[in-house]
Design a protein around this motif. Sequence first.
Motif, short mmCIF file in Angstrom:
data_model
loop_
_atom_site.label_atom_id
_atom_site.label_comp_id
_atom_site.label_asym_id
_atom_site.label_seq_id
_atom_site.Cartn_x
_atom_site.Cartn_y
_atom_site.Cartn_z
N MET A 1 1.08 -7.67 5.81
CA MET A 1 1.40 -6.26 5.71
C MET A 1 0.29 -5.48 6.39
N ILE A 2 0.63 -4.80 7.46
CA ILE A 2 -0.39 -4.06 8.20
C ILE A 2 -0.25 -2.56 7.92
N GLY A 3 -1.32 -1.96 7.42
CA GLY A 3 -1.29 -0.55 7.03
C GLY A 3 -0.94 -0.46 5.55
N LEU A 4 -1.97 -0.20 4.73
CA LEU A 4 -1.75 -0.14 3.27
C LEU A 4 -1.72 1.31 2.81
N GLY A 5 -0.87 2.11 3.47
CA GLY A 5 -0.66 3.50 3.03
C GLY A 5 0.31 3.51 1.86
N ARG A 6 0.98 4.64 1.65
CA ARG A 6 1.90 4.71 0.51
C ARG A 6 3.04 3.71 0.66
N PHE A 7 3.62 3.64 1.87
CA PHE A 7 4.74 2.74 2.11
C PHE A 7 4.28 1.28 2.09
N GLY A 8 3.28 0.97 2.93
CA GLY A 8 2.80 -0.41 3.06
C GLY A 8 2.23 -0.94 1.76
N ARG A 30 -11.34 1.67 1.84
CA ARG A 30 -10.91 2.15 0.51
C ARG A 30 -9.49 1.69 0.19
N ARG A 31 -8.63 1.70 1.21
CA ARG A 31 -7.24 1.25 1.02
C ARG A 31 -7.23 -0.24 0.66
N VAL A 32 -8.08 -0.99 1.37
CA VAL A 32 -8.12 -2.45 1.15
C VAL A 32 -8.62 -2.74 -0.26
N VAL A 44 -10.25 -5.81 5.78
CA VAL A 44 -10.46 -4.63 6.61
C VAL A 44 -10.45 -5.08 8.07
N ALA A 45 -9.55 -4.54 8.88
CA ALA A 45 -9.55 -4.85 10.31
C ALA A 45 -8.75 -3.81 11.05
N ASP A 46 -9.07 -3.67 12.35
CA ASP A 46 -8.29 -2.80 13.21
C ASP A 46 -7.26 -3.70 13.91
N THR A 47 -5.99 -3.49 13.61
CA THR A 47 -4.97 -4.40 14.12
C THR A 47 -4.56 -4.13 15.56
#
Length: 210
Positions: A1-8, A30-32, A44-47
């Motif tokens: 799952m890439i991007g752990l915002g509200r949706f992810g 912080r999201r991670v 934590v990574a830039d995909t």
Amino acid sequence: MIGLGRFGGSLAVQLARAGCDVLGIDHNPRRVQRYADDLTHAVVADTTDVEALHQLGVPEFRRAVVGIGSDIEASILTTSLLSEAGIERIWAKAVNRQHGRILERVGAHKVVLPEHDMGERVAHLVTGRMLDYIEFEDDYAIVKTTAPGEAVGLPLGETRLRTKFGVTVVSIKRPGQGFTYATPETVVQRDDILIVAGRREQVEEFADRT
Ligand code: ADP
């Protein structure tokens, strides 16, 4: 799952609860941190960095979801890198249809527009008698609705709902009871909840009847 915002984030947690091994990736620590306890791995990574994807073993995964939305460039670049890496099934979130079309072009197998789709769905619920609404491809829908007055007191076979509206009542729920299959003999009562299937305009017209 890439991007752990509200949706992810919600999607990743749901998949983990369903028993999937989930690797969650976000460039925001912080999201991670927030999802670290709920997922199999959270890093934590830039995909948009192909090297980072390889170091994390991303090409070994069969399925990937790109939940990056607002940073459209990162969303497109990430999706194309996943496609180049040969991932079997790539899902991607789009913020609008144009974004969605580009994601498909760079290799997304399935594009979702959560805000747009939810807006359409809620629009069906705030008007008329619909309590829930699911639309499938080819304009076919299943809705949960209250019973129209004209059907109350009659067995379904005599209500002629199929002839009049082109819809099929699949299931009926009495207050305080579970859903049961609807038969031609089932008598519709005032507070019944109906599950109705049919073409989109037909179920809409049916649910607009009081
Ligand atoms: P939502 O509306 O679901 O919260 P956003 O687009 O706001 O969606 O969030 C997407 C997530 O993707 C954010 O947590 C953001 O940090 C993350 N993200 C954005 N760009 C990258 C990137 N290049 N690499 C990894 N994660 C990213």
